[in-house]
Scaffold this motif. Structure first.
Motif, mmCIF file in Angstrom:
data_model
loop_
_atom_site.group_PDB
_atom_site.id
_atom_site.type_symbol
_atom_site.label_atom_id
_atom_site.label_comp_id
_atom_site.label_asym_id
_atom_site.label_seq_id
_atom_site.Cartn_x
_atom_site.Cartn_y
_atom_site.Cartn_z
ATOM 1 N N LYS A 226 10.910 -4.196 14.782
ATOM 2 C CA LYS A 226 10.326 -5.032 13.695
ATOM 3 C C LYS A 226 9.319 -5.940 14.240
ATOM 4 O O LYS A 226 9.125 -7.100 14.174
ATOM 5 C CB LYS A 226 11.771 -5.917 13.184
ATOM 6 C CG LYS A 226 12.676 -4.906 12.553
ATOM 7 C CD LYS A 226 13.753 -6.086 11.865
ATOM 8 C CE LYS A 226 14.759 -5.248 11.434
ATOM 9 N NZ LYS A 226 14.554 -4.135 10.553
ATOM 10 N N LYS B 84 8.554 0.157 14.787
ATOM 11 C CA LYS B 84 9.327 -0.067 13.510
ATOM 12 C C LYS B 84 10.625 -0.525 13.967
ATOM 13 O O LYS B 84 11.183 -1.477 13.117
ATOM 14 C CB LYS B 84 9.547 1.529 12.945
ATOM 15 C CG LYS B 84 8.304 2.039 12.374
ATOM 16 C CD LYS B 84 8.484 3.527 11.974
ATOM 17 C CE LYS B 84 7.320 4.164 11.304
ATOM 18 N NZ LYS B 84 7.515 5.665 11.092
ATOM 19 N N PHE C 231 0.267 -0.917 10.301
ATOM 20 C CA PHE C 231 1.654 -1.644 10.303
ATOM 21 C C PHE C 231 1.515 -3.125 10.607
ATOM 22 O O PHE C 231 2.451 -3.896 9.983
ATOM 23 C CB PHE C 231 2.259 -0.613 11.284
ATOM 24 C CG PHE C 231 3.925 -1.160 11.416
ATOM 25 C CD1 PHE C 231 4.845 -0.709 10.373
ATOM 26 C CD2 PHE C 231 4.427 -1.978 12.326
ATOM 27 C CE1 PHE C 231 6.273 -0.836 10.226
ATOM 28 C CE2 PHE C 231 5.697 -2.178 12.599
ATOM 29 C CZ PHE C 231 6.595 -1.675 11.457
ATOM 30 N N LEU C 232 0.827 -3.544 11.388
ATOM 31 C CA LEU C 232 0.941 -4.968 11.885
ATOM 32 C C LEU C 232 -0.247 -5.651 10.883
ATOM 33 O O LEU C 232 -0.839 -6.804 11.447
ATOM 34 C CB LEU C 232 0.438 -4.841 13.283
ATOM 35 C CG LEU C 232 1.453 -4.221 14.252
ATOM 36 C CD1 LEU C 232 0.909 -4.392 15.747
ATOM 37 C CD2 LEU C 232 2.802 -4.996 14.044
ATOM 38 N N LYS C 233 -0.598 -5.156 9.894
ATOM 39 C CA LYS C 233 -1.917 -5.926 8.906
ATOM 40 C C LYS C 233 -1.265 -7.312 8.531
ATOM 41 O O LYS C 233 -2.112 -8.094 8.668
ATOM 42 C CB LYS C 233 -2.024 -5.389 8.008
ATOM 43 C CG LYS C 233 -1.186 -4.619 6.868
ATOM 44 C CD LYS C 233 -1.551 -3.826 5.622
ATOM 45 C CE LYS C 233 -0.746 -3.579 4.527
ATOM 46 N NZ LYS C 233 0.641 -2.934 5.112
ATOM 47 N N ASP C 234 -0.025 -7.613 8.368
ATOM 48 C CA ASP C 234 0.552 -8.936 7.985
ATOM 49 C C ASP C 234 0.172 -9.890 9.234
ATOM 50 O O ASP C 234 -0.071 -11.089 8.997
ATOM 51 C CB ASP C 234 1.725 -8.972 7.400
ATOM 52 C CG ASP C 234 1.555 -8.240 5.959
ATOM 53 O OD1 ASP C 234 0.768 -8.122 5.391
ATOM 54 O OD2 ASP C 234 2.719 -7.936 5.552
ATOM 55 N N GLU C 235 0.692 -9.229 10.498
ATOM 56 C CA GLU C 235 0.738 -10.062 11.656
ATOM 57 C C GLU C 235 -0.894 -10.392 11.983
ATOM 58 O O GLU C 235 -1.048 -11.516 12.445
ATOM 59 C CB GLU C 235 1.124 -9.096 12.704
ATOM 60 C CG GLU C 235 2.741 -9.187 12.681
ATOM 61 C CD GLU C 235 3.699 -10.135 12.921
ATOM 62 O OE1 GLU C 235 3.743 -10.411 14.010
ATOM 63 O OE2 GLU C 235 4.071 -10.939 12.014
ATOM 64 N N ASP D 232 6.430 -5.894 13.237
ATOM 65 C CA ASP D 232 5.557 -6.360 12.202
ATOM 66 C C ASP D 232 5.940 -7.783 11.520
ATOM 67 O O ASP D 232 5.348 -8.248 10.650
ATOM 68 C CB ASP D 232 5.498 -5.350 10.914
ATOM 69 C CG ASP D 232 7.025 -5.058 10.466
ATOM 70 O OD1 ASP D 232 7.919 -5.164 11.286
ATOM 71 O OD2 ASP D 232 7.175 -4.964 9.182
ATOM 72 N N THR D 233 7.078 -8.369 12.123
ATOM 73 C CA THR D 233 7.630 -9.935 11.750
ATOM 74 C C THR D 233 7.545 -10.693 13.129
ATOM 75 O O THR D 233 8.065 -11.647 12.947
ATOM 76 C CB THR D 233 8.865 -9.828 11.119
ATOM 77 O OG1 THR D 233 9.752 -9.216 12.071
ATOM 78 C CG2 THR D 233 8.973 -8.872 9.965
#
Length: 218
Positions: free
Chosen positions: A134, A131, A203-207, A136-137
């Motif tokens: 960051k 978290k 949490f990392l689904k977009d990544e 996740d980006t």
């Protein structure tokens, strides 16, 4: 002379082995480790300034451009090579690196990322790391604005021998492969609790979707 390859090194994706390969090959390399993408505004601003400066320069005299840099920094001409790692696996390696490998004497690294000391002291767990850093980006920061048409080849860390074979063929080299995961294999690894692992995948689904866009598997 063949077209210059642009190889953005995403941290914790086999970069040490690649750098050793480049150094032993004798090819003409430009190393760009100045102001990589960051979630911190100060370093983001430095990176944007360097992007503008580099846009005025000619890098065609080099065989390869390699390092931590945002892909939009250079005019790739469809010559980007990527080495990617599954986001969850990469995040675990990142956490273990900060906890067990980054030396306390690295004052610059600790100043840039105060969280490292908290992790070393046991005051920051894996979920908090995800978290606050960051994560996740992470891929988004490095691969933002990279058009798939600019990507010449994509490789993955579980099959790094394919990357070395490709570079050897491209530059007409005959070099033995280095230990493909030399440093990774020596890093002390902390097992991640099952609940934390489930959190990481969500949490990392977009990544993970970005990873899959470039050909990675879930």
């Amino acid at each position: 002379m063949k077209s210059t390859l642009f190889f953005p090194h995403l941290p914790k994706c086999g970069g040490t082995s690649i750098e050793k390969f480049i150094q032993s090959s004798g090819i003409n390399a430009f190393y760009d480790y100045d102001h990589p993408p960051s979630h911190r505004k100060f370093f983001r601003d430095l990176s944007e300034r360097r992007n503008k400066e580099f846009s005025q320069l000619n890098f065609n005299v080099f065989d390869i451009v390699y390092g931590h840099y945002p892909t939009k920094r250079y005019n790739h001409k469809s010559n980007v090579v990527l080495l990617l790692r599954h986001p969850v696996d990469r995040a675990i390696s990142h956490f273990n690196y900060w906890k067990y490998v980054m030396p306390k004497s690295n004052l610059i690294g600790l100043a840039k990322e105060p969280m490292v000391q908290l992790i070393k002291d046991g005051d920051c767990d894996f979920v908090t790391f995800l978290k606050n850093a960051k994560i996740d980006t992470f891929f988004l920061r490095y691969l933002d604005e990279l058009d798939l048409r600019d990507v010449r080849e994509v490789f993955f860390t579980d099959q790094m021998h394919k990357l070395f074979d490709y570079l050897s063929d491209y530059f007409d080299l005959k070099l033995p492969h280095h230990n493909l995961r030399e440093r990774e294999n020596t890093i002390k690894k902390e097992s991640v609790p099952e609940n934390d692992l489930k959190f990481a995948y969500n949490f990392l689904k977009d990544e993970i979707e970005i990873f899959k866009k470039f050909g990675g598997s879930n």
